[in-house]
Design a protein around this motif. Structure first.
Motif, mmCIF file in Angstrom:
data_model
loop_
_atom_site.group_PDB
_atom_site.id
_atom_site.type_symbol
_atom_site.label_atom_id
_atom_site.label_comp_id
_atom_site.label_asym_id
_atom_site.label_seq_id
_atom_site.Cartn_x
_atom_site.Cartn_y
_atom_site.Cartn_z
ATOM 1 N N HIS A 31 -105.896 19.467 -43.835
ATOM 2 C CA HIS A 31 -105.793 20.896 -44.102
ATOM 3 C C HIS A 31 -107.144 21.574 -43.902
ATOM 4 O O HIS A 31 -108.162 20.909 -43.681
ATOM 5 N N PRO A 37 -100.773 28.314 -43.868
ATOM 6 C CA PRO A 37 -99.701 27.308 -43.933
ATOM 7 C C PRO A 37 -100.100 26.052 -44.699
ATOM 8 O O PRO A 37 -99.234 25.308 -45.161
ATOM 9 N N CYS A 38 -101.400 25.801 -44.823
ATOM 10 C CA CYS A 38 -101.845 24.597 -45.545
ATOM 11 C C CYS A 38 -101.508 24.683 -47.030
ATOM 12 O O CYS A 38 -101.278 23.665 -47.682
ATOM 13 N N GLN A 40 -98.819 26.051 -48.224
ATOM 14 C CA GLN A 40 -97.413 25.672 -48.287
ATOM 15 C C GLN A 40 -97.258 24.157 -48.186
ATOM 16 O O GLN A 40 -96.471 23.545 -48.918
ATOM 17 N N LEU A 43 -98.063 22.402 -51.447
ATOM 18 C CA LEU A 43 -96.960 22.470 -52.413
ATOM 19 C C LEU A 43 -95.862 21.477 -52.062
ATOM 20 O O LEU A 43 -95.308 20.802 -52.931
ATOM 21 N N ILE A 44 -95.566 21.378 -50.758
ATOM 22 C CA ILE A 44 -94.523 20.446 -50.309
ATOM 23 C C ILE A 44 -94.896 19.013 -50.675
ATOM 24 O O ILE A 44 -94.077 18.251 -51.206
ATOM 25 N N SER A 100 -95.869 23.104 -41.321
ATOM 26 C CA SER A 100 -95.498 23.002 -42.736
ATOM 27 C C SER A 100 -94.008 23.204 -42.953
ATOM 28 O O SER A 100 -93.583 23.769 -43.954
ATOM 29 N N ASP A 101 -93.198 22.731 -42.012
ATOM 30 C CA ASP A 101 -91.753 22.799 -42.169
ATOM 31 C C ASP A 101 -91.324 21.780 -43.222
ATOM 32 O O ASP A 101 -91.406 20.568 -43.014
ATOM 33 N N ALA A 102 -90.864 22.273 -44.366
ATOM 34 C CA ALA A 102 -90.540 21.398 -45.495
ATOM 35 C C ALA A 102 -89.493 20.350 -45.131
ATOM 36 O O ALA A 102 -89.600 19.189 -45.534
#
Length: 306
Positions: A31, A37-38, A40, A43-44, A100-102
């Motif tokens: 990151h 996006p990092c 997000q 959190l993921i 960062s696609d969960a």
């Protein structure tokens, strides 16, 4: 529950990796502090990590690294954009996930380490309870039960009942067009990329780079004897965000030659690998003596190089 461990040095990374058994699946997340996006991705990973109970010896380990603070490790894993997840076991890379696609991140983690506990709602805020407002005539609407956001209770009108009435005050100003500002910025960027025959948009300055990637590309230009202009994108947020769209490239450094976009660090490396004379038209000093363009060569970008 398992947690995400922040790694702050190359020695700490090597020590941690060597302490794990070869059967441990390692999630290495790269990151930077400035890339939205990092946050997000962080959190993921925290949510996923919390679904795996700690075991001895560990079956899974989650690591987080600043890609710019640890450039050697980033280069080892060919990290060219963030967020970037590397899944490794027994010294072998099993899979890489960019972005960062969960759903993609979770699928990749579970593909190599099985499913953890229930992560469906972990870390999500609870539904908010709301009460019905009075109608425009001042009569309170009758409610037989509380309603939650996104769900309808006993009433039949749903969210339409909460629409502002004709006598309600406006809650936001009218939106104004930003087309003029965008055009002004684009004009400025077009001038900047042509301010010197070779223009480097970097973090920091050539004498004091603020990231490992910028430091590396400065060294490459110097080694090639290239004279170049530069722009410290950390000093101008408008240019920093604008260049990502203008170049259609999300990270820095970015290099332009003859007003045309060359690419980031990896692209420049690849160009030199395929053609050692790639910068032949821009060499103005002996090999190893390249550096910032003379003032008359970059006078247009004088204010940009502060």
């Amino acid at each position: 529950m398992s947690t995400v461990q922040e790694i702050t040095s190359e020695n700490a990374f090597n020590t941690h990796i060597s302490s794990l058994p070869p059967t441990t699946t390692i999630m290495i997340s790269f990151h930077t502090p400035w890339a939205a996006p990092c946050a997000q991705m962080s959190l993921i990973l925290k949510t996923l990590a919390s679904s795996y109970p700690p075991q001895s010896p560990p079956t899974i380990s989650f690591l987080s690294l600043d890609a710019e603070a640890l450039p050697e490790i980033s280069e080892t894993y060919d990290v060219t954009a963030v967020p970037f997840l590397v899944i490794q076991r027994d010294g072998k890379v099993l899979e890489k996930v960019s972005g960062s696609d969960a759903a993609k991140v979770r699928a990749a983690v579970e593909r190599h380490n099985g499913k953890g506990g229930n992560t469906g709602k972990v870390g999500l805020p609870p539904a908010l309870e709301v009460t019905k407002r009075e109608d425009v005539d001042g009569n309170a609407e009758q409610a037989t039960s509380a309603e939650t956001n996104g769900e309808e209770g006993g009433g039949g009108g749903g969210l339409s009942k909460y629409a502002p009435g004709p006598n309600d005050p406006k809650t936001a100003p009218e939106m104004s067009s930003t087309e003029g500002q965008k055009e002004e910025l684009e004009t400025r960027l077009k001038e900047l990329v042509k301010a010197a025959p070779v223009m480097l948009f970097m973090k920091g300055t050539p004498s004091a780079p603020q990231c490992g990637f910028s430091r590396t590309i400065v060294g490459m230009l110097r080694e090639q004897g290239v004279r170049y202009g530069f722009f410290n994108i950390l000093a101008d947020e408008e240019v920093r965000s604008g260049m990502k769209t203008f170049s259609d490239w999300p990270t820095f450094p970015q290099l332009y030659a003859g007003g045309e976009f060359v690419g980031g660090l990896d692209i420049v490396k690849e160009e030199l690998k395929n053609n050692p004379d790639f910068f032949a038209d821009y060499v103005a000093a002996p090999k190893g003596k390249g550096g910032m363009a003379a003032p008359e060569e970059q006078k247009q970008s004088a204010t940009a190089s502060t």
